[in-house]
Design an enzyme around this catalytic site. Structure first.
Site, PDB file in Angstrom:
ATOM      1  N   ARG A 253       0.877  -1.177   0.000  1.00  0.00           N
ATOM      2  CA  ARG A 253       0.000   0.000   0.000  1.00  0.00           C
ATOM      3  C   ARG A 253       0.908   1.219   0.000  1.00  0.00           C
ATOM      4  O   ARG A 253       2.122   1.117   0.102  1.00  0.00           O
ATOM      5  CB  ARG A 253      -1.014  -0.019   1.153  1.00  0.00           C
TER       6      ARG A 253
ATOM      7  N   ARG B 193      -7.268  -0.616  -7.012  1.00  0.00           N
ATOM      8  CA  ARG B 193      -7.598   0.457  -6.053  1.00  0.00           C
ATOM      9  C   ARG B 193      -7.800   1.755  -6.859  1.00  0.00           C
ATOM     10  O   ARG B 193      -7.035   2.012  -7.787  1.00  0.00           O
ATOM     11  CB  ARG B 193      -6.488   0.645  -4.999  1.00  0.00           C
TER      12      ARG B 193
ATOM     13  N   ASP C 190      -1.925  10.625  -2.186  1.00  0.00           N
ATOM     14  CA  ASP C 190      -2.286   9.607  -3.188  1.00  0.00           C
ATOM     15  C   ASP C 190      -2.612  10.223  -4.530  1.00  0.00           C
ATOM     16  O   ASP C 190      -2.517   9.565  -5.561  1.00  0.00           O
ATOM     17  CB  ASP C 190      -3.477   8.788  -2.695  1.00  0.00           C
TER      18      ASP C 190
ATOM     19  N   LYS D  73      -4.734   9.836   3.081  1.00  0.00           N
ATOM     20  CA  LYS D  73      -5.431   8.950   4.014  1.00  0.00           C
ATOM     21  C   LYS D  73      -6.512   9.682   4.808  1.00  0.00           C
ATOM     22  O   LYS D  73      -6.303  10.810   5.250  1.00  0.00           O
ATOM     23  CB  LYS D  73      -4.383   8.333   4.953  1.00  0.00           C
TER      24      LYS D  73
HETATM   25  O1  MRU Z   1      -4.531   3.096   2.101  1.00  0.00           O
HETATM   26  P1  MRU Z   1      -3.052   3.311   1.998  1.00  0.00           P
HETATM   27  O2  MRU Z   1      -2.287   2.758   3.133  1.00  0.00           O
HETATM   28  O3  MRU Z   1      -2.528   2.860   0.653  1.00  0.00           O
HETATM   29  O4  MRU Z   1      -2.894   4.883   2.042  1.00  0.00           O
HETATM   30  C1  MRU Z   1      -1.609   5.429   1.945  1.00  0.00           C
HETATM   31  C2  MRU Z   1      -1.578   6.899   2.130  1.00  0.00           C
HETATM   32  O5  MRU Z   1      -2.589   7.542   2.282  1.00  0.00           O
HETATM   33  C3  MRU Z   1      -0.233   7.553   2.030  1.00  0.00           C
HETATM   34  O6  MRU Z   1      -0.178   8.664   2.837  1.00  0.00           O
HETATM   35  C4  MRU Z   1       0.004   7.973   0.569  1.00  0.00           C
HETATM   36  O7  MRU Z   1      -0.178   6.896  -0.297  1.00  0.00           O
HETATM   37  C5  MRU Z   1       1.345   8.523   0.357  1.00  0.00           C
HETATM   38  S1  MRU Z   1       2.561   7.287   0.481  1.00  0.00           S
HETATM   39  C6  MRU Z   1       4.065   7.893   0.089  1.00  0.00           C
END
Ligand code: MRU
Length: 346
Positions: free
Chosen positions: A47, A90, A237, A248
């Site tokens: 992830r 995703r 993201d 997140k």
């Molecule tokens: O659901 P996740 O764990 O994939 O979410 C990850 C995040 O929100 C991170 O902060 C984001 O991907 C940046 S990672 C360098």
């Protein structure tokens, strides 16, 4: 522990750390097909936006290797299926779409037989992985400059080595600042419901002996109000063309609190995470995950059966709450559409 290898190539297959079972267990899972990589992305073995992008690139390469003995027509049909499966794993992290597009475009311009195409795609996946580490280090050195010595940095979720090919984005900034001789401590939001902060960020920082304090998500306001937070640094993201930032779930709340307390709010953001095709964060698709992540954790379920649940995995922080985007081309203060499009010029 030496550098964390979130994903690695082993002779003829991909291996990824199973992030669902950290920190109690440290295990790699092996992947041989695009479908299994897509499952690994969906189930969050891997992830974090850049790591998802790298995994998807290897998913494409693996499928090409599986199909490399087929004739060109069957190969191309099989590859289209693989692209689709990966793209559906995703929805929010743009790096997934960016990486699959990059592999797809390379495949389209390669005039070879399947066996040769597969090797070219594998080489490209290795390149994406290496580039990601380099970009994170460059971003880290720009970001390190905005952190003062002896500062306490709050972060949300895990934007560390585990969310990337290595070094990390937000935690990359912390790592680079520490490497440059600054004394930095981290406050890690636990990040309900999947606990990326408690399980992954805390683990990474403990491994490296960077001082880290874990808090539950509802404590950040109190810590900010009582002067315990000097800066916030998070990952992202997807960033829209106007600078709105998806990250997140809970990040928006942190950004509002930071603004209220005049604490700078930085977003570490490789250019591959910026989506110029959308002009505002309202257009970013927000993944809704299953209810049992909220009603409990792993096999232990504590909420009343039958309760209705919402589980949006991300939220969008409007650009006006962002002090700066830390990119591999430098820090973009008060990001807006004009400054962001300029990043892609030349
Ligand atoms: O659901 P996740 O764990 O994939 O979410 C990850 C995040 O929100 C991170 O902060 C984001 O991907 C940046 S990672 C360098």
């Amino acid at each position: 522990m030496k550098n964390i290898e979130t994903l690695r190539w082993n002779e003829d297959h991909l291996e990824m750390i199973d992030q669902r079972i950290l920190p109690e267990n440290f295990e790699y899972i092996s992947y041989y097909t695009a479908k299994s990589v897509a499952d690994g992305i969906y189930s969050m073995v891997v992830r974090g936006a850049p790591a998802i992008g790298c995994a998807a690139a290897y998913g494409v390469a693996l499928e090409a290797l599986c199909l490399s003995k087929a004739n060109l027509e069957d190969f191309l049909v099989g590859m289209e299926v693989a692209f689709k499966i990966l793209l559906e794993s995703r929805p929010t992290a743009i790096n997934l779409f960016w990486a699959v597009d990059r592999m797809k475009n390379l495949m389209a311009e390669t005039n070879e037989e399947p066996e040769a195409i597969a090797l070219i795609l594998l080489k490209e996946a290795h390149k994406i992985l290496r580039e990601d580490i380099e970009i994170n280090k460059t971003m880290g050195s720009f970001g390190a400059e905005v952190l003062s010595n002896n500062s306490s940095v709050l972060t949300h979720c895990n934007a560390g080595a585990l969310a990337t090919a290595g070094h990390g984005t937000a935690l990359g900034v912390v790592r680079s600042a520490v490497e440059s001789g600054k004394s930095i401590s981290v406050i890690a939001d636990e990040t309900r419901p999947f606990l990326q902060g408690a399980r992954l960020t805390a683990w990474e920082m403990v491994q490296e002996k960077i001082p880290v304090t874990l808090i539950s998500d509802n404590m950040s306001g109190h810590l900010m109000k009582t002067g315990k937070v000097d800066a916030v640094v998070v990952g992202t993201d997807r960033v829209a063309g106007n600078g709105d930032v998806a990250n997140k779930i809970g990040t928006y709340m942190v950004a509002v609190l930071a603004k209220r307390h005049n604490i700078p709010f930085y977003v570490a953001c490789p250019l591959s995470t910026i989506d110029l095709s959308i002009s505002s964060g309202d257009e970013i698709p927000i993944e809704e995950r299953s209810a049992n992540e909220v009603t409990g954790f792993r096999d232990y379920q504590w909420a009343s059966k039958g309760v209705s649940v919402r589980n949006p995995a991300f939220d969008v922080t409007p650009a006006d709450l962002v002090t700066g985007l830390i990119t591999e081309k430098g820090v973009i203060f008060s990001p807006n559409a004009k400054k962001i499009s300029k990043l892609f010029e030349g």
